[in-house]
Motif scaffolding. Structure first.
Motif, PDB file in Angstrom:
ATOM      1  N   LEU A   1      94.192 -16.452  62.777  1.00 45.99           N
ATOM      2  CA  LEU A   1      93.515 -17.109  64.135  1.00 45.99           C
ATOM      3  C   LEU A   1      92.339 -16.368  64.469  1.00 45.99           C
ATOM      4  N   SER A   2      91.764 -15.537  63.373  1.00 43.69           N
ATOM      5  CA  SER A   2      90.641 -14.556  63.920  1.00 43.69           C
ATOM      6  C   SER A   2      89.591 -15.628  63.794  1.00 43.69           C
ATOM      7  N   PRO A   3      89.291 -16.383  62.956  1.00 45.97           N
ATOM      8  CA  PRO A   3      88.072 -17.296  63.026  1.00 45.97           C
ATOM      9  C   PRO A   3      87.833 -17.996  64.514  1.00 45.97           C
ATOM     10  N   THR A   4      88.950 -18.313  64.960  1.00 41.27           N
ATOM     11  CA  THR A   4      88.935 -19.107  66.379  1.00 41.27           C
ATOM     12  C   THR A   4      88.471 -17.871  67.218  1.00 41.27           C
ATOM     13  N   THR A   5      89.284 -16.783  67.273  1.00 40.79           N
ATOM     14  CA  THR A   5      88.984 -15.713  68.164  1.00 40.79           C
ATOM     15  C   THR A   5      87.599 -15.218  68.105  1.00 40.79           C
ATOM     16  N   PHE A   6      86.940 -15.198  66.975  1.00 43.94           N
ATOM     17  CA  PHE A   6      85.683 -14.558  67.085  1.00 43.94           C
ATOM     18  C   PHE A   6      84.505 -15.694  67.666  1.00 43.94           C
ATOM     19  N   PHE A   7      85.094 -17.089  67.109  1.00 40.21           N
ATOM     20  CA  PHE A   7      84.192 -18.163  67.903  1.00 40.21           C
ATOM     21  C   PHE A   7      84.227 -18.151  69.278  1.00 40.21           C
ATOM     22  N   LEU A   8      85.467 -17.759  69.969  1.00 45.19           N
ATOM     23  CA  LEU A   8      85.764 -18.073  71.109  1.00 45.19           C
ATOM     24  C   LEU A   8      84.885 -16.914  71.902  1.00 45.19           C
ATOM     25  N   LEU A   9      84.919 -15.660  71.211  1.00 45.54           N
ATOM     26  CA  LEU A   9      84.341 -14.640  71.896  1.00 45.54           C
ATOM     27  C   LEU A   9      82.889 -14.819  72.068  1.00 45.54           C
ATOM     28  N   VAL A  10      82.072 -15.520  71.056  1.00 46.92           N
ATOM     29  CA  VAL A  10      80.671 -15.659  71.432  1.00 46.92           C
ATOM     30  C   VAL A  10      80.667 -16.732  72.545  1.00 46.92           C
ATOM     31  N   ILE A  11      81.256 -17.660  72.451  1.00 53.31           N
ATOM     32  CA  ILE A  11      81.312 -18.788  73.383  1.00 53.31           C
ATOM     33  C   ILE A  11      81.528 -18.319  75.009  1.00 53.31           C
ATOM     34  N   ASN A  12      82.414 -17.152  74.841  1.00 52.64           N
ATOM     35  CA  ASN A  12      82.714 -16.724  76.314  1.00 52.64           C
ATOM     36  C   ASN A  12      81.772 -15.975  76.694  1.00 52.64           C
ATOM     37  N   LEU A  13      80.986 -15.309  75.983  1.00 55.57           N
ATOM     38  CA  LEU A  13      80.063 -14.222  76.006  1.00 55.57           C
ATOM     39  C   LEU A  13      78.893 -15.212  76.693  1.00 55.57           C
ATOM     40  N   VAL A  14      78.464 -16.208  75.937  1.00 55.63           N
ATOM     41  CA  VAL A  14      77.540 -17.132  76.289  1.00 55.63           C
ATOM     42  C   VAL A  14      77.882 -17.733  77.590  1.00 55.63           C
ATOM     43  N   TYR A  15      79.088 -17.982  78.103  1.00 51.91           N
ATOM     44  CA  TYR A  15      79.240 -18.530  79.210  1.00 51.91           C
ATOM     45  C   TYR A  15      79.287 -17.756  80.340  1.00 51.91           C
ATOM     46  N   ALA A  16      79.767 -16.425  79.856  1.00 48.01           N
ATOM     47  CA  ALA A  16      79.563 -15.261  81.300  1.00 48.01           C
ATOM     48  C   ALA A  16      78.193 -15.048  81.401  1.00 48.01           C
ATOM     49  N   PHE A  17      77.287 -15.089  80.329  1.00 44.21           N
ATOM     50  CA  PHE A  17      75.792 -14.543  80.409  1.00 44.21           C
ATOM     51  C   PHE A  17      75.270 -15.746  81.339  1.00 44.21           C
ATOM     52  N   PHE A  18      75.337 -17.130  81.068  1.00 47.94           N
ATOM     53  CA  PHE A  18      74.381 -17.930  81.713  1.00 47.94           C
ATOM     54  C   PHE A  18      75.073 -18.816  82.635  1.00 47.94           C
ATOM     55  N   ASP A  19      76.451 -19.239  82.446  1.00 52.45           N
ATOM     56  CA  ASP A  19      76.790 -20.386  83.067  1.00 52.45           C
ATOM     57  C   ASP A  19      77.817 -19.944  84.461  1.00 52.45           C
TER      58      ASP A  19
END
Lengths: 282, 291
Positions: free
Chosen positions: B208-226
């Protein structure tokens, strides 16, 4: 299922039910709060079961008879939200379908430059460049207008990127066949490309509608005229009173009404929604 | 693809709408932000003078700015980690379940559709110090909950609201990732006597690590801006500046403080950050295409 472990199966169902419960808890409390008179909230305790004011509260908030700090009724702001959400959705789909079509199916000078100008916008949200964007919109005299609400939010490449990827997977024989049959680029676009991208367009429509409906900061900044307030941002105005004076029953009715359209879209079109979400991030 | 339409003017006509919108509402403001970052403007916007890198120098000598970076990091990583952990747990459980999977999914994904600002208001009601059920319950157990006075509690509240909304998203991606794990691998491991727990950590989680890494980036972007709406609707960056993230500070300094130079400089810093995150994401996409 690899092996039968009743104990683990029990834990699975239990965890999921607990998760669902915790996720739904705030909405439950909001629903309950929306059925009581405002006097039920000051007493240091919040009612945990439904009151008898539901119809009264929902009706008066919807029709704007309840005092809320906003001059227009909720149904009117709902209309504004719909106009903004649909404007953003349709606008984004329109410009990104056309530009993705040009970038994938044509070769022309400065194609690479066009590509980069468009894709530089990927992921850079309006929140980051909020002050200069405000000034640009003010210079264009678009404060307090639907075009001001809609156009700046269309400037993003996510949809273009998705359509580009979708178009690139289409076989080249398709164009050849169309050309032999005498179809020009416009005919090809309407008769072959659009029907083939139908599901993608629908999936993106769902995602974009939710994105548009839920806009908050941009409408807060550029609308000072109540006539252009959207439902989601009006919450800020309703909460902008002294802490003890917040009319929680009315705030909660408004919150729930603002949630219903996008949540209904997600639940009603779950398949398309999941597809749109997964594709948009690929 | 190797077949193209031989047209000279039509493609320009087709890209024109998007180019015009991008130029007016994206490149022009971005250019203005860059320009303004090098000027000092008076509070009424009547005059301005060129100050070179002064805005940036001032920004990076301002303890308040470091404070906002720290708040952003604490907030973003708390949201990302709690969101990922809860969603992974629920997805693993949902993947095990045979009956009612779709019903569980439906009942877990709808918060995605709730606007961040509304999520903040919903949780505020639960945690309202004078009448919120959770706050009263905490007070009963001796926790003096008041997120209007206590910075850490305010941070907890915005983290909970922001996480609540993001769980559904992570859940869907984890569930899709879990369903892509080959059944034969799991079966082989269980024949070798590996327990479900061991199977998860040695087979499923690494896959699952590719999914997890991808989600980590998306979640950080979400928390930063949205998540601007969550913060603005509940704490407005307070108490003090304890929940004022970098994006909130751009808005606050620009529209409330009317310090355009500093706000523009902060915008430029954020644009740079987004650029870095985009590059990371693109790298990731390229890697994913390989297999």
């Amino acid at each position: 299922m690899i092996e039968n472990r009743p104990w683990l199966t029990f834990i699975s169902h239990f965890s999921l039910l607990l998760g669902i419960g915790v996720v739904a808890l705030p909405v439950w409390v909001a629903l309950v709060a929306s059925t009581h008179p405002s006097s039920a909230f000051g007493a240091g305790e919040i009612p945990l079961w439904f009151g008898d004011q539901a119809l009264e509260n929902w009706r008066s908030v919807f029709l704007g008879e309840a005092s809320s700090g906003v001059d227009v009724p909720v149904w009117y702001m709902m209309l504004n939200s719909f106009i903004m959400a649909l404007g953003i959705t349709v606008g984004k789909l329109f410009i990104s379908l056309l530009s993705a079509y040009a970038i994938v199916f044509f070769r022309f000078p400065f194609r690479g430059a066009c590509f980069w100008v468009i894709f530089i916008t990927l992921m850079l949200p309006v929140e980051v460049r909020i002050v200069p964007t405000y000034e640009v919109v003010a210079n264009l005299d678009m404060l307090n207008s639907y075009s001001g609400l809609i156009l700046p939010l269309i400037a993003s490449a996510t949809a273009t990127f998705l359509f580009r990827q979708c178009f690139m997977t289409m076989p080249g024989e398709l164009i050849e066949a169309a050309r032999i049959d005498g179809a020009g680029p416009i005919r090809f676009f309407f008769d072959i490309l659009l029907p083939m991208s139908r599901t993608n367009i629908a999936a993106l429509f769902v995602i974009m509608f939710i994105y548009g409906w839920n806009q908050y900061l941009w409408p807060v900044i550029i609308t000072t005229d109540d006539a252009y307030y959207t439902l989601v941002m009006s919450i800020k105005r309703m909460l902008a009173v002294d802490q003890g004076d917040i009319e929680w029953n009315h705030v909660m009715v408004t919150t729930l009404l603002a949630m219903i359209p996008p949540v209904a879209v997600v639940i009603g079109m779950q398949k398309l929604f999941v597809k749109g979400l997964v594709d948009a991030e690929k | 693809m190797s077949v193209y339409f031989p047209h000279k003017k039509l493609p320009y006509l087709l890209v024109l709408p998007q180019l015009v919108i991008t130029l007016i509402f994206f490149l022009w403001p971005a250019e203005q932000a860059f320009e303004q970052a090098f000027y000092q403007e008076d509070a009424f916007g009547l005059s301005r003078e060129f100050v070179g890198f002064d805005n940036f120098v001032y920004l990076f000598n301002d303890p308040q700015y470091y404070k906002s970076i720290w708040v952003t990091l604490v907030f973003s990583f708390s949201v990302a980690f709690s969101g990922l952990a809860i969603a992974l747990w629920l997805a693993v459980m949902a993947d095990r379940v045979i009956r009612g999977k779709l019903t569980y999914q439906t009942l877990l994904v709808w918060p995605y559709a709730v606007a961040p600002a509304l999520a903040g208001v919903l949780w505020w009601l639960l945690f309202d110090p004078s009448m919120g059920p959770v706050a009263l319950w905490l007070q009963y157990f001796g926790v003096d909950w008041n997120h209007f006075l206590n910075g850490d509690q305010a941070m907890t509240l915005v983290v909970i609201s922001a996480t609540w909304k993001q769980i559904s998203y992570n859940f869907l991606f984890f569930l899709a990732g879990l369903q892509a794990v080959p059944r034969s691998l799991i079966e082989a491991a269980s024949i070798d006597g590996a327990s479900p727990f061991k199977r998860f950590w040695t087979i499923v989680f690494p896959l699952l690590s590719p999914t997890t890494f991808f989600l980590l980036v998306i979640n950080l972007v979400y928390a930063f801006f949205d998540t601007f709406g969550v913060i603005d609707a509940t704490t407005q960056g307070g108490p003090g500046v304890s929940t004022a993230t970098m994006v909130y500070k751009v808005f606050n300094d620009g529209f409330i403080g009317l310090d355009m130079g500093s706000s523009a400089a902060q915008s430029v810093v954020l644009m740079f950050l987004v650029g870095v995150m985009t590059v990371i994401q693109f790298r990731y996409i390229e890697r994913k295409v390989e297999y």
